[in-house]
Motif scaffolding. Structure first.
Motif, PDB file in Angstrom:
ATOM      1  N   SER A  56      41.628  25.659  -3.391  1.00 34.88           N
ATOM      2  CA  SER A  56      41.496  26.942  -4.092  1.00 34.88           C
ATOM      3  C   SER A  56      40.046  27.390  -4.198  1.00 34.88           C
ATOM      4  O   SER A  56      39.756  28.568  -4.379  1.00 34.88           O
ATOM      5  N   ASP A  57      39.114  26.433  -4.076  1.00 36.31           N
ATOM      6  CA  ASP A  57      37.682  26.748  -4.117  1.00 36.31           C
ATOM      7  C   ASP A  57      37.121  27.061  -2.731  1.00 36.31           C
ATOM      8  O   ASP A  57      35.910  27.150  -2.554  1.00 36.31           O
ATOM      9  N   GLU A  58      38.011  27.206  -1.732  1.00 32.35           N
ATOM     10  CA  GLU A  58      37.662  27.503  -0.338  1.00 32.35           C
ATOM     11  C   GLU A  58      36.910  26.365   0.332  1.00 32.35           C
ATOM     12  O   GLU A  58      36.248  26.556   1.353  1.00 32.35           O
ATOM     13  N   LEU A  59      36.993  25.170  -0.238  1.00 31.02           N
ATOM     14  CA  LEU A  59      36.379  23.990   0.353  1.00 31.02           C
ATOM     15  C   LEU A  59      37.464  23.085   0.927  1.00 31.02           C
ATOM     16  O   LEU A  59      38.591  23.052   0.439  1.00 31.02           O
ATOM     17  N   TYR A  60      37.095  22.356   1.968  1.00 26.82           N
ATOM     18  CA  TYR A  60      37.971  21.344   2.541  1.00 26.82           C
ATOM     19  C   TYR A  60      37.525  19.983   2.011  1.00 26.82           C
ATOM     20  O   TYR A  60      36.406  19.834   1.519  1.00 26.82           O
ATOM     21  N   GLY A  61      38.388  18.996   2.109  1.00 26.07           N
ATOM     22  CA  GLY A  61      38.035  17.677   1.612  1.00 26.07           C
ATOM     23  C   GLY A  61      38.453  16.571   2.569  1.00 26.07           C
ATOM     24  O   GLY A  61      39.485  16.675   3.236  1.00 26.07           O
ATOM     25  N   MET A  62      37.639  15.545   2.649  1.00 24.77           N
ATOM     26  CA  MET A  62      37.998  14.330   3.381  1.00 24.77           C
ATOM     27  C   MET A  62      37.416  13.132   2.651  1.00 24.77           C
ATOM     28  O   MET A  62      36.526  13.285   1.796  1.00 24.77           O
ATOM     29  N   LEU A  63      37.904  11.961   2.970  1.00 22.90           N
ATOM     30  CA  LEU A  63      37.452  10.738   2.323  1.00 22.90           C
ATOM     31  C   LEU A  63      36.572   9.919   3.266  1.00 22.90           C
ATOM     32  O   LEU A  63      36.890   9.778   4.449  1.00 22.90           O
ATOM     33  N   LEU A  64      35.475   9.412   2.743  1.00 21.42           N
ATOM     34  CA  LEU A  64      34.658   8.433   3.453  1.00 21.42           C
ATOM     35  C   LEU A  64      35.059   7.072   2.904  1.00 21.42           C
ATOM     36  O   LEU A  64      34.883   6.806   1.709  1.00 21.42           O
ATOM     37  N   CYS A  65      35.624   6.230   3.761  1.00 17.58           N
ATOM     38  CA  CYS A  65      36.233   4.979   3.299  1.00 17.58           C
ATOM     39  C   CYS A  65      35.509   3.752   3.839  1.00 17.58           C
ATOM     40  O   CYS A  65      34.933   3.769   4.920  1.00 17.58           O
ATOM     41  N   ARG A  66      35.584   2.699   3.060  1.00 14.34           N
ATOM     42  CA  ARG A  66      35.201   1.369   3.530  1.00 14.34           C
ATOM     43  C   ARG A  66      36.484   0.642   3.904  1.00 14.34           C
ATOM     44  O   ARG A  66      37.477   0.727   3.162  1.00 14.34           O
ATOM     45  N   ALA A  67      36.485  -0.031   5.030  1.00 17.69           N
ATOM     46  CA  ALA A  67      37.721  -0.667   5.490  1.00 17.69           C
ATOM     47  C   ALA A  67      37.444  -2.047   6.063  1.00 17.69           C
ATOM     48  O   ALA A  67      36.417  -2.275   6.709  1.00 17.69           O
ATOM     49  N   ALA A  68      38.376  -2.971   5.821  1.00 15.11           N
ATOM     50  CA  ALA A  68      38.309  -4.320   6.383  1.00 15.11           C
ATOM     51  C   ALA A  68      39.217  -4.362   7.611  1.00 15.11           C
ATOM     52  O   ALA A  68      40.442  -4.439   7.483  1.00 15.11           O
TER      53      ALA A  68
END
Length: 254
Positions: A44-56
């Motif tokens: 709704s804020d006209e922004l997109y989102g993604m996650l930066l993850c740590r993974a094993a």
């Protein structure tokens, strides 16, 4: 969705409810943000989102078939002791590698990244505006970061059209850009991150490799790169490597 995942965890029981599961039910990660962006939705804020993850990752099974057999791969992972699966779509069809995890506790969502999509034409306009701003105020760090990002993309982006288009910015602004980037590369005030300074070095190499670069421009670039070679601090080794690479391009240009 990214906020909910960050506050709880990935739920494998919901895998496939938003998009397909080519390699079976699991947590799907990518090393390239362009792939993650394919799944991002505008808020709704006209922004997109993604996650930066740590993974094993653990022991990884790599599959590069164009048409993977999900059930077969999942069974192979279970029976042969693989901890995760790499769907190598880069090798298969020239797109992006994906990493699939079958246990949610293998993945930790460390950061939420919120961003706006800016396509190439719009970015070129923003780049021109940044150059005009820097011509008036040399200490405009925000505008300088835009130029640094353009140099980084022109050097590293996998799409030749994107690299070529961004490279067109530098020839008309060679003397100005060389001076500005040299100052950034040698920054001692701590305004820029090492990655940004490395981008400045890459941009200097890009400028140096342009045909018919004036000697006055090379006279600005060469001392900056040579000065960086004298650094010995451990955290500046990447900058020395960037300087060596740029000097190589400067020598190759004659």
């Amino acid at each position: 969705a990214v906020q909910g995942i960050a506050e709880t965890e990935f739920r494998i029981d919901l895998a496939g409810s938003h998009r397909g599961t080519m390699y079976g039910a699991g947590v799907y990660l990518a090393e390239c943000s362009s792939k993650a962006d394919e799944y991002a939705e505008e808020g709704s804020d006209e922004l997109y989102g993604m996650l930066l993850c740590r993974a094993a990752l653990g022991r990884v099974l790599v599959d590069s078939r164009k048409r993977p057999a999900a059930a077969e791969l999942m069974q192979q992972c279970r029976e042969e002791g693989y901890d995760s699966l790499c769907g190598d779509r880069l090798a298969a069809v020239g797109t992006f590698r994906e990493f699939i995890f079958f246990e949610s506790n293998q993945v930790y969502p460390a950061y939420i990244i919120r961003y706006r999509r800016l396509f190439l034409d719009a970015f070129m306009e923003r780049l021109k505006e940044a150059a005009k701003a820097l011509a008036k105020v040399r200490e405009d760090v925000t505008s300088l970061r835009i130029v640094l990002h353009a140099a980084d993309v022109a050097e590293r982006h996998p799409d030749l059209l994107v690299r070529s288009t961004l490279s067109l910015f530098f020839p008309p602004n060679l003397a100005f850009a060389a001076k500005l980037l040299s100052e950034t590369f040698l920054d001692s005030a701590g305004r820029f991150l090492p990655r940004e300074r490395s981008s400045a070095a890459a941009a200097l190499g890009l400028i140096a490799s342009q045909p018919k670069v004036a000697l006055v421009v090379k006279a600005v670039i060469l001392p900056a790169l040579q000065q960086m070679l004298a650094l010995t601090a451990q955290d500046e080794q990447s900058l020395r490597v960037a300087a060596i690479h740029a000097l190589g391009r400067l020598g190759a240009s004659g």
